[in-house]
Design a protein around this motif. Sequence first.
Motif, PDB file in Angstrom:
ATOM      1  N   ILE A 182       0.838  -1.201   0.000  1.00 28.98           N
ATOM      2  CA  ILE A 182       0.000   0.000   0.000  1.00 28.98           C
ATOM      3  C   ILE A 182       0.873   1.251   0.000  1.00 28.98           C
ATOM      4  CG2 ILE A 182      -1.579   1.375   1.419  1.00 28.98           C
ATOM      5  CD1 ILE A 182      -2.918  -1.299   2.235  1.00 28.98           C
ATOM      6  N   ASN A 183       1.907   1.254   0.819  1.00 31.24           N
ATOM      7  CA  ASN A 183       2.807   2.408   0.863  1.00 31.24           C
ATOM      8  C   ASN A 183       3.540   2.585  -0.463  1.00 31.24           C
ATOM      9  OD1 ASN A 183       2.064   3.011   3.479  1.00 31.24           O
ATOM     10  ND2 ASN A 183       3.732   1.849   4.401  1.00 31.24           N
ATOM     11  N   ALA A 184       3.930   1.469  -1.076  1.00 31.66           N
ATOM     12  CA  ALA A 184       4.582   1.542  -2.391  1.00 31.66           C
ATOM     13  C   ALA A 184       3.613   2.084  -3.429  1.00 31.66           C
ATOM     14  CB  ALA A 184       5.093   0.163  -2.795  1.00 31.66           C
ATOM     15  N   ALA A 185       2.356   1.632  -3.360  1.00 30.29           N
ATOM     16  CA  ALA A 185       1.348   2.103  -4.310  1.00 30.29           C
ATOM     17  C   ALA A 185       1.170   3.611  -4.210  1.00 30.29           C
ATOM     18  CB  ALA A 185       0.021   1.389  -4.064  1.00 30.29           C
ATOM     19  N   GLN A 186       1.091   4.144  -2.997  1.00 27.57           N
ATOM     20  CA  GLN A 186       0.897   5.588  -2.840  1.00 27.57           C
ATOM     21  C   GLN A 186       2.131   6.353  -3.319  1.00 27.57           C
ATOM     22  OE1 GLN A 186      -1.349   6.951   0.451  1.00 27.57           O
ATOM     23  NE2 GLN A 186      -0.244   8.872   0.659  1.00 27.57           N
ATOM     24  N   ARG A 187       3.292   5.817  -3.032  1.00 28.12           N
ATOM     25  CA  ARG A 187       4.539   6.460  -3.495  1.00 28.12           C
ATOM     26  C   ARG A 187       4.592   6.517  -5.021  1.00 28.12           C
ATOM     27  NH1 ARG A 187       9.016   3.667  -5.021  1.00 28.12           N
ATOM     28  NH2 ARG A 187       8.421   1.792  -3.852  1.00 28.12           N
ATOM     29  N   LEU A 188       4.260   5.410  -5.663  1.00 28.87           N
ATOM     30  CA  LEU A 188       4.324   5.347  -7.120  1.00 28.87           C
ATOM     31  C   LEU A 188       3.208   6.158  -7.771  1.00 28.87           C
ATOM     32  CD1 LEU A 188       5.256   1.578  -7.518  1.00 28.87           C
ATOM     33  CD2 LEU A 188       6.771   3.553  -7.788  1.00 28.87           C
ATOM     34  N   PHE A 189       2.031   6.182  -7.139  1.00 25.53           N
ATOM     35  CA  PHE A 189       0.930   7.014  -7.636  1.00 25.53           C
ATOM     36  C   PHE A 189       1.358   8.481  -7.651  1.00 25.53           C
ATOM     37  CE2 PHE A 189      -2.743   9.731  -7.026  1.00 25.53           C
ATOM     38  CZ  PHE A 189      -3.722   9.179  -7.838  1.00 25.53           C
ATOM     39  N   THR A 190       1.907   8.941  -6.543  1.00 24.53           N
ATOM     40  CA  THR A 190       2.310  10.349  -6.437  1.00 24.53           C
ATOM     41  C   THR A 190       3.408  10.679  -7.446  1.00 24.53           C
ATOM     42  OG1 THR A 190       1.757  10.284  -4.079  1.00 24.53           O
ATOM     43  CG2 THR A 190       3.103  12.127  -4.836  1.00 24.53           C
ATOM     44  N   GLU A 191       4.369   9.775  -7.585  1.00 23.41           N
ATOM     45  CA  GLU A 191       5.443   9.997  -8.556  1.00 23.41           C
ATOM     46  C   GLU A 191       4.880  10.100  -9.969  1.00 23.41           C
ATOM     47  OE1 GLU A 191       9.782   8.043  -9.575  1.00 23.41           O
ATOM     48  OE2 GLU A 191       8.090   6.660  -9.268  1.00 23.41           O
ATOM     49  N   HIS A 192       3.933   9.231 -10.280  1.00 22.22           N
ATOM     50  CA  HIS A 192       3.373   9.209 -11.628  1.00 22.22           C
ATOM     51  C   HIS A 192       2.560  10.464 -11.929  1.00 22.22           C
ATOM     52  CE1 HIS A 192       1.951   7.676 -15.387  1.00 22.22           C
ATOM     53  NE2 HIS A 192       0.698   7.579 -14.993  1.00 22.22           N
ATOM     54  N   ILE A 193       1.871  10.984 -10.939  1.00 23.43           N
ATOM     55  CA  ILE A 193       1.139  12.236 -11.143  1.00 23.43           C
ATOM     56  C   ILE A 193       2.115  13.322 -11.596  1.00 23.43           C
ATOM     57  CG2 ILE A 193      -0.130  14.091  -9.989  1.00 23.43           C
ATOM     58  CD1 ILE A 193      -1.827  11.595 -10.506  1.00 23.43           C
ATOM     59  N   GLY A 194       3.267  13.388 -10.959  1.00 21.52           N
ATOM     60  CA  GLY A 194       4.265  14.382 -11.338  1.00 21.52           C
ATOM     61  C   GLY A 194       4.873  14.130 -12.701  1.00 21.52           C
ATOM     62  N   ASP A 195       5.017  12.852 -13.071  1.00 23.48           N
ATOM     63  CA  ASP A 195       5.617  12.502 -14.360  1.00 23.48           C
ATOM     64  C   ASP A 195       4.641  12.659 -15.524  1.00 23.48           C
ATOM     65  OD1 ASP A 195       8.043  11.826 -13.217  1.00 23.48           O
ATOM     66  OD2 ASP A 195       7.611   9.676 -13.134  1.00 23.48           O
ATOM     67  N   ASN A 196       3.366  12.387 -15.272  1.00 27.53           N
ATOM     68  CA  ASN A 196       2.393  12.248 -16.358  1.00 27.53           C
ATOM     69  C   ASN A 196       1.529  13.484 -16.567  1.00 27.53           C
ATOM     70  OD1 ASN A 196      -0.561  11.315 -17.254  1.00 27.53           O
ATOM     71  ND2 ASN A 196       0.914   9.879 -18.133  1.00 27.53           N
ATOM     72  N   ILE A 197       1.271  14.234 -15.510  1.00 29.48           N
ATOM     73  CA  ILE A 197       0.318  15.342 -15.591  1.00 29.48           C
ATOM     74  C   ILE A 197       1.046  16.677 -15.457  1.00 29.48           C
ATOM     75  CG2 ILE A 197      -1.739  16.376 -14.547  1.00 29.48           C
ATOM     76  CD1 ILE A 197      -2.504  13.565 -13.567  1.00 29.48           C
ATOM     77  N   ALA A 198       0.841  17.531 -16.449  1.00 31.60           N
ATOM     78  CA  ALA A 198       1.462  18.857 -16.452  1.00 31.60           C
ATOM     79  C   ALA A 198       0.714  19.779 -15.489  1.00 31.60           C
ATOM     80  CB  ALA A 198       1.431  19.432 -17.863  1.00 31.60           C
ATOM     81  N   PRO A 199       1.325  20.901 -15.098  1.00 35.42           N
ATOM     82  CA  PRO A 199       0.645  21.823 -14.182  1.00 35.42           C
ATOM     83  C   PRO A 199      -0.721  22.285 -14.674  1.00 35.42           C
ATOM     84  CG  PRO A 199       2.969  22.368 -14.312  1.00 35.42           C
ATOM     85  CD  PRO A 199       2.725  21.306 -15.338  1.00 35.42           C
ATOM     86  N   ASP A 200      -0.919  22.339 -16.016  1.00 31.30           N
ATOM     87  CA  ASP A 200      -2.230  22.756 -16.524  1.00 31.30           C
ATOM     88  C   ASP A 200      -3.230  21.605 -16.595  1.00 31.30           C
ATOM     89  OD1 ASP A 200      -1.337  21.256 -18.671  1.00 31.30           O
ATOM     90  OD2 ASP A 200      -1.685  22.814 -20.180  1.00 31.30           O
ATOM     91  N   GLY A 201      -2.794  20.386 -16.253  1.00 32.13           N
ATOM     92  CA  GLY A 201      -3.692  19.238 -16.249  1.00 32.13           C
ATOM     93  C   GLY A 201      -3.576  18.333 -17.459  1.00 32.13           C
TER      94      GLY A 201
END
Length: 333
Positions: A182-201
């Motif tokens: 679960i902790n790994a999932a949250q870590r990877l989710f957060t990392e992916h948001i930063g990698d995949n989604i630009a500041p404008d969405g």
Amino acid sequence: MNFCAAPALQTSERTNADPGVKALVSNVQAHLNDAPRAVARLHTQGLLPHERMYDQSVEAEQDLDLLRDAALAWRATSDERYLALVDRLLFAWVTTYQPSFNPVDETHFDGLILAYDMTASALPVKTRNAAMTFLSKLASGYIAQIDAQPRPLTGTWRNNWQSHRIKLISMAAFTLDNRKMINAAQRLFTEHIGDNIAPDGATVDFTERDSLRYVTYDLQPLVMAALAARRHNRNWLPLSTASGASLADALNWLTPYALGTKSHDEFVHSSLPLDTQRREAGLPGYTGPWEPKNATELFYLAARLEGRYTPIALRLAPAPPAWLAVCLPFTAR
């Protein structure tokens, strides 16, 4: 249960159930005696219809949706025949399939995870243990695969492929109630948001593929992951990175297109040759304007995270997909 609420329906509720719910139960009933179509490998990624394993894989994948629907039918009706179907299909798949760790090929395993999640306590020990072993292997394999990559992540480690990986990891982790996963999932989710989604969405796939179809492929798995987290009182929707991006921002970016106030011609400037091949093969959706109804399931799922997405979902279709109506019958407030 870690994803579906799926309350059992009383007799009167079954009689007056939504037509979609009745259709789901009726469809499962028609498949009660089906033999499992479990295979050792699925492969559709990068293939055209009728090419190599494509058709066989698409047919076998139907079991994974049937597993989910059979579990929902059992939850809704308490009819043991549906549980027996889950048991038969689930045991066949978790003892036959060998994970390839190709997330595009394996994304439909969310149906298997949901089926196990809803029925685990009622399954025979043999099936339950085999399923737990399989899900642990699946999730831990994906985690190890991602963690072995050099940073910053590039290519398929930051596009929709990674969204599918994170969905499978998250749903399995919460279903198994494995704190480390679960902790790994949250870590990877957060990392992916930063990698995949630009500041404008906007998402990486929109930039690379010039396609809203692939924006939904980015976001729907992430919404599924967030719904799994929500059942454990973790709110991943507004989680943001140093850039300020969040899943909520990406859904907001897509909203004008879903409402039809903005339009988009698909794949015009895609950088991938595969998109050209699919367009030339006449596959629907690879040319012309994007159809907003293709985001129906995404926004009905998002409405389970936050009620402000409900009006958008209702504009796209008057009712959610039948499986979701049974799984999570109430939208978020």
